[in-house]
Design a protein around this motif. Structure first.
Motif, PDB file in Angstrom:
ATOM      1  N   UNK A 274      -8.617   0.859   7.098  1.00 26.29           N
ATOM      2  CA  UNK A 274      -7.375   1.616   7.011  1.00 26.29           C
ATOM      3  C   UNK A 274      -6.447   1.225   8.157  1.00 26.29           C
ATOM      4  N   UNK A 275      -5.156   1.069   7.848  1.00 27.31           N
ATOM      5  CA  UNK A 275      -4.168   0.719   8.857  1.00 27.31           C
ATOM      6  C   UNK A 275      -3.798  -0.752   8.900  1.00 27.31           C
ATOM      7  N   UNK A 276      -4.582  -1.612   8.218  1.00 24.01           N
ATOM      8  CA  UNK A 276      -4.263  -3.042   8.209  1.00 24.01           C
ATOM      9  C   UNK A 276      -3.077  -3.307   7.288  1.00 24.01           C
ATOM     10  N   UNK A 277      -2.375  -4.415   7.571  1.00 27.35           N
ATOM     11  CA  UNK A 277      -1.203  -4.797   6.787  1.00 27.35           C
ATOM     12  C   UNK A 277      -1.597  -5.757   5.680  1.00 27.35           C
ATOM     13  N   UNK A 278      -1.071  -5.520   4.498  1.00 21.32           N
ATOM     14  CA  UNK A 278      -1.301  -6.418   3.366  1.00 21.32           C
ATOM     15  C   UNK A 278       0.049  -6.954   2.916  1.00 21.32           C
ATOM     16  N   UNK A 279       0.151  -8.276   2.761  1.00 21.06           N
ATOM     17  CA  UNK A 279       1.405  -8.933   2.395  1.00 21.06           C
ATOM     18  C   UNK A 279       1.313  -9.507   0.992  1.00 21.06           C
ATOM     19  N   UNK A 280       2.294  -9.202   0.152  1.00 21.89           N
ATOM     20  CA  UNK A 280       2.354  -9.757  -1.191  1.00 21.89           C
ATOM     21  C   UNK A 280       2.851 -11.194  -1.141  1.00 21.89           C
ATOM     22  N   UNK A 281       2.758 -11.877  -2.258  1.00 21.14           N
ATOM     23  CA  UNK A 281       3.191 -13.267  -2.306  1.00 21.14           C
ATOM     24  C   UNK A 281       4.684 -13.411  -2.063  1.00 21.14           C
ATOM     25  N   UNK A 282       5.459 -12.356  -2.383  1.00 22.18           N
ATOM     26  CA  UNK A 282       6.902 -12.429  -2.162  1.00 22.18           C
ATOM     27  C   UNK A 282       7.311 -11.957  -0.770  1.00 22.18           C
ATOM     28  N   UNK A 283       6.320 -11.664   0.088  1.00 24.66           N
ATOM     29  CA  UNK A 283       6.606 -11.292   1.466  1.00 24.66           C
ATOM     30  C   UNK A 283       6.647  -9.807   1.741  1.00 24.66           C
ATOM     31  N   UNK A 284       6.666  -8.962   0.713  1.00 22.29           N
ATOM     32  CA  UNK A 284       6.665  -7.519   0.938  1.00 22.29           C
ATOM     33  C   UNK A 284       5.335  -7.093   1.563  1.00 22.29           C
ATOM     34  N   UNK A 285       5.440  -6.116   2.465  1.00 23.88           N
ATOM     35  CA  UNK A 285       4.245  -5.700   3.201  1.00 23.88           C
ATOM     36  C   UNK A 285       3.936  -4.233   2.932  1.00 23.88           C
ATOM     37  N   UNK A 286       2.634  -3.965   2.879  1.00 19.37           N
ATOM     38  CA  UNK A 286       2.144  -2.610   2.720  1.00 19.37           C
ATOM     39  C   UNK A 286       1.051  -2.350   3.747  1.00 19.37           C
ATOM     40  N   UNK A 287       0.808  -1.092   3.994  1.00 17.83           N
ATOM     41  CA  UNK A 287      -0.256  -0.687   4.920  1.00 17.83           C
ATOM     42  C   UNK A 287      -1.406  -0.092   4.111  1.00 17.83           C
ATOM     43  N   UNK A 288      -2.614  -0.554   4.385  1.00 16.61           N
ATOM     44  CA  UNK A 288      -3.786   0.024   3.719  1.00 16.61           C
ATOM     45  C   UNK A 288      -3.988   1.446   4.208  1.00 16.61           C
ATOM     46  N   UNK A 289      -4.100   2.367   3.268  1.00 21.77           N
ATOM     47  CA  UNK A 289      -4.315   3.768   3.617  1.00 21.77           C
ATOM     48  C   UNK A 289      -5.776   4.130   3.370  1.00 21.77           C
ATOM     49  N   UNK A 290      -6.020   5.272   2.788  1.00 17.97           N
ATOM     50  CA  UNK A 290      -7.399   5.719   2.598  1.00 17.97           C
ATOM     51  C   UNK A 290      -8.130   4.834   1.603  1.00 17.97           C
ATOM     52  N   UNK A 291      -9.398   4.617   1.871  1.00 21.66           N
ATOM     53  CA  UNK A 291     -10.256   3.901   0.929  1.00 21.66           C
ATOM     54  C   UNK A 291     -10.708   4.860  -0.159  1.00 21.66           C
ATOM     55  N   UNK A 292     -10.606   4.407  -1.418  1.00 21.68           N
ATOM     56  CA  UNK A 292     -10.934   5.249  -2.562  1.00 21.68           C
ATOM     57  C   UNK A 292     -12.217   4.728  -3.184  1.00 21.68           C
ATOM     58  N   UNK A 293     -13.237   5.570  -3.219  1.00 25.61           N
ATOM     59  CA  UNK A 293     -14.542   5.114  -3.700  1.00 25.61           C
ATOM     60  C   UNK A 293     -14.611   5.038  -5.219  1.00 25.61           C
ATOM     61  N   UNK A 294     -13.982   6.005  -5.905  1.00 21.33           N
ATOM     62  CA  UNK A 294     -14.021   5.965  -7.368  1.00 21.33           C
ATOM     63  C   UNK A 294     -15.442   6.003  -7.881  1.00 21.33           C
ATOM     64  N   UNK A 295     -15.809   5.005  -8.674  1.00 18.63           N
ATOM     65  CA  UNK A 295     -17.154   4.941  -9.248  1.00 18.63           C
ATOM     66  C   UNK A 295     -18.150   4.331  -8.268  1.00 18.63           C
ATOM     67  N   UNK A 296     -17.663   3.946  -7.079  1.00 16.06           N
ATOM     68  CA  UNK A 296     -18.509   3.318  -6.062  1.00 16.06           C
ATOM     69  C   UNK A 296     -19.152   2.037  -6.596  1.00 16.06           C
ATOM     70  N   UNK A 297     -18.342   1.261  -7.302  1.00 17.05           N
ATOM     71  CA  UNK A 297     -18.825  -0.030  -7.789  1.00 17.05           C
ATOM     72  C   UNK A 297     -18.894  -1.013  -6.632  1.00 17.05           C
ATOM     73  N   UNK A 298     -19.963  -1.781  -6.577  1.00 17.74           N
ATOM     74  CA  UNK A 298     -20.147  -2.717  -5.472  1.00 17.74           C
ATOM     75  C   UNK A 298     -19.236  -3.929  -5.577  1.00 17.74           C
ATOM     76  N   UNK A 299     -18.720  -4.210  -6.790  1.00 16.52           N
ATOM     77  CA  UNK A 299     -17.897  -5.403  -6.951  1.00 16.52           C
ATOM     78  C   UNK A 299     -16.409  -5.133  -6.783  1.00 16.52           C
TER      79      UNK A 299
END
Length: 598
Positions: A274-299
């Motif tokens: 959480x808190x790391x920056x993710x950049x799209x191919x077009x240069x737009x940036x987002x910040x990783x927020x909470x991790x969502x487990x969902x079904x807790x799939x390993x893949x």
């Protein structure tokens, strides 16, 4: 590798060693070769430059500033880069022409020697320019001295990806370009790729001992390049779905490579926080927020996203008509409607596309997977619309949506699997969706009934209402379970297999489940009798009449609750409370006859 190309390679390596910090570089006296001034030959050339400066003050020698020599070496590298780029482009054109000729089953206009030379030039170019990445050299230096048009760069990479796959395959035979082209252009036309799949499997088995090469990565990149070369569509999203369709065909032919996990991607999934920056191919940036487990799939790993301060507007997944296999036409997103986004990350760069392809192929297996956009992300991840898990009890609007969904399952005799409140939820528009692509299986009343009970949170009135409105209560499988329980309560456990045959229910699992359900119903009825009515049950003759009374209460409740193939704990509690209330006189006098006379 020629002398000029070798010089360019050495200079790029030195630039990467100092991370583009020119003050740490020095050059030879000719201004052609760069060195790291902090180690090895670089120290000697740095000292020589200082000595030359001192001598130039005392003797009539031409001045030689170290930084000027560095700039001169960079200019020399730039000239070599531009010249070799022209050669690489020519090699790519030759190789691309060769691939197209092979795919169309016609003679190539180039000889085998020319094609081999082109492959060698492309491989050398790829090796030399592998350091031209921002993680090694700052972007401003790359832009100033080693600028490369994005379209040319991608074409060179695609050609190299195909060459790399041939190298891993050890050139056992040429890739089946013609059959692969047919599979890309017309997926419905049968193509014989079984032999090639077996060869890929053999390479995978021998490759597991060599961690430096991952076949799945090379195979995915090569197939992606072929899809780009042969696909009639120029849309990135459609090309990625076409790639997934091609990989799905290989899986059907027995290819096991796509079950492999990529070590680098596995490490990335573990390290992302959480808190790391993710950049799209077009240069737009987002910040990783909470991790969502969902079904807790390993893949898969899912992160919620929030906008970076550097971005003025968030990304939007738009209802492009070309995304029909992902976003249903009636659910297209308005162009100006922003979405809450999540980032879906996988440990296998083919997996996301395969999931979406599977979802597109599951006709009648609603709900569809939530909206996914792969057009602006690396192949190992995708942007997805936010997903809300089922929170029991569901609200009235969600109940209406779920009832309509159950009706469609009944009509098409198909349900998704796994069907549970962890895999099914709601999208941003309130439509029922699955978190991941789900497979379809024949309709199973017991699975749907349990899912519906979980969605209502055990709210019996809401559950009964939805069972009736959805038509699940009157489904022939539900009636079979009700008849089996009625027979078990009134006469003992029936022959469920014969009942299933009589009602034309061929699947033996329904008969087995009905038998188990009957035993549970009898056990539940007897437990109520033992607990509340008669400690001597069933010894006394008068308790037979008591059993009949409890059976009546059991069946009446079973019918009014609209349950068919489940016996939830709440049902047992309700039976106990009802029996206690309706037979209070019996408990007081412990005499059924007294109860009748009163």
């Amino acid at each position: 590798m020629g002398g000029d190309l070798s010089l360019l390679a050495n200079n790029l390596v030195e630039l990467a060693n100092v991370r583009g910090e020119l003050e740490h570089l020095t050059a030879n006296s000719c201004g052609t070769r760069l060195y790291d001034a902090r180690c090895g030959w670089g120290r000697l050339w740095y000292l020589w430059g200082r000595v030359w400066q001192l001598l130039s003050w005392l003797l009539p020698l031409p001045p030689s500033e170290p930084q000027q020599l560095v700039l001169k070496a960079l200019q020399k590298s730039n000239r070599i880069f531009q010249q070799e780029l022209l050669y690489a482009q020519q090699a790519a054109d030759i190789y691309h022409s060769h691939i197209c000729a092979a795919a169309e089953d016609r003679l190539s206009t180039y000889s085998e020697i020319e094609v081999d030379t082109a492959e060698g030039m492309l491989t050398s170019w790829h090796q030399v320019t592998s350091y031209l990445k921002e993680k090694y050299i700052p972007g401003d230096i790359i832009t100033q001295h080693f600028a490369l048009d994005d379209k040319i760069k991608k074409k060179l990479k695609r050609c190299q990806a195909i060459i790399d796959l041939q190298d891993i395959m050890e050139v056992r035979r040429p890739l089946p370009f013609s059959r692969l082209r047919t599979a890309i252009i017309d997926p419905k036309q049968p193509v014989d790729l079984g032999l090639w799949c077996r060869e890929l499997n053999d390479v995978r088995e021998t490759e597991e001992q060599n961690e430096e090469k991952e076949l799945i990565c090379s195979l995915h990149k090569a197939l992606s390049a072929l899809v780009y070369f042969f696909s009639p569509s120029e849309k990135m999203q459609e090309q990625r779905l076409a790639l997934a369709g091609l990989e799905a065909q290989l899986i059907e032919k027995g290819c096991t490579v796509f079950a492999q996990n990529e070590k680098k991607l596995c490490d990335r999934m573990v390290k992302l926080q959480k808190g790391e920056t993710f950049t799209l191919l077009d240069g737009k940036k987002f910040i990783l927020d909470e991790r969502i487990d969902g079904e807790q799939r390993k893949d898969f790993v899912v992160f919620a996203l929030r906008k970076s301060d550097e971005v003025a507007a968030g990304h939007k997944i738009e209802g492009d008509p070309h995304m029909q296999s992902i976003i249903a036409p009636r659910d297209r997103v308005k162009r100006d409607e922003p979405l809450h986004l999540e980032l879906l990350i996988t440990n296998n760069r083919a997996r996301i596309g395969l999931e979406l392809y599977r979802n597109g192929q599951q006709q009648g297996c609603a709900p569809r997977c939530r909206d996914v956009d792969m057009s602006n992300t690396p192949s190992w991840c995708a942007l997805t619309a936010s997903f809300q898990n089922v929170v029991p009890p569901i609200n009235p609007q969600q109940s209406i949506t779920l009832i309509a969904c159950i009706k469609s399952w009944i009509d098409k005799n198909t349900i998704p699997t796994p069907l549970n409140i962890g895999s099914i939820g709601w999208d941003y528009s309130g439509n029922i969706r699955s978190r991941y692509a789900l497979d379809g299986i024949p309709f199973d009343c017991s699975t749907v009934e349990q899912f519906l009970w979980d969605c209502t949170g055990g709210n019996q009135p809401k559950f009964s209402d939805m069972m009736q409105k959805s038509g699940l209560k009157s489904h022939y499988q539900a009636q079979f379970y009700c008849a089996a329980i009625k027979g078990a309560i009134e006469q003992g456990c029936p022959d469920c297999s014969e009942m299933a045959k009589y009602r034309a229910i061929p699947d033996s699992k329904h008969a087995a489940l009905a038998k188990d359900l009957c035993n549970k119903a009898i056990e539940l009825r007897d437990a109520v009798l033992r607990t509340l009515l008669s400690p001597t049950f069933p010894q006394k003759e008068k308790d037979k009449k008591m059993v009949a009374e409890v059976n009546k209460i059991f069946l009446n409740l079973h019918s009014s609750w609209c349950i068919c193939s489940i016996l939830p704990p709440e049902f047992k509690k309700k039976i106990e409370a009802t029996v206690l209330e309706q037979t209070r006189n019996i408990l007081d006098t412990n005499s059924f006859s007294n109860c009748l006379t009163t």
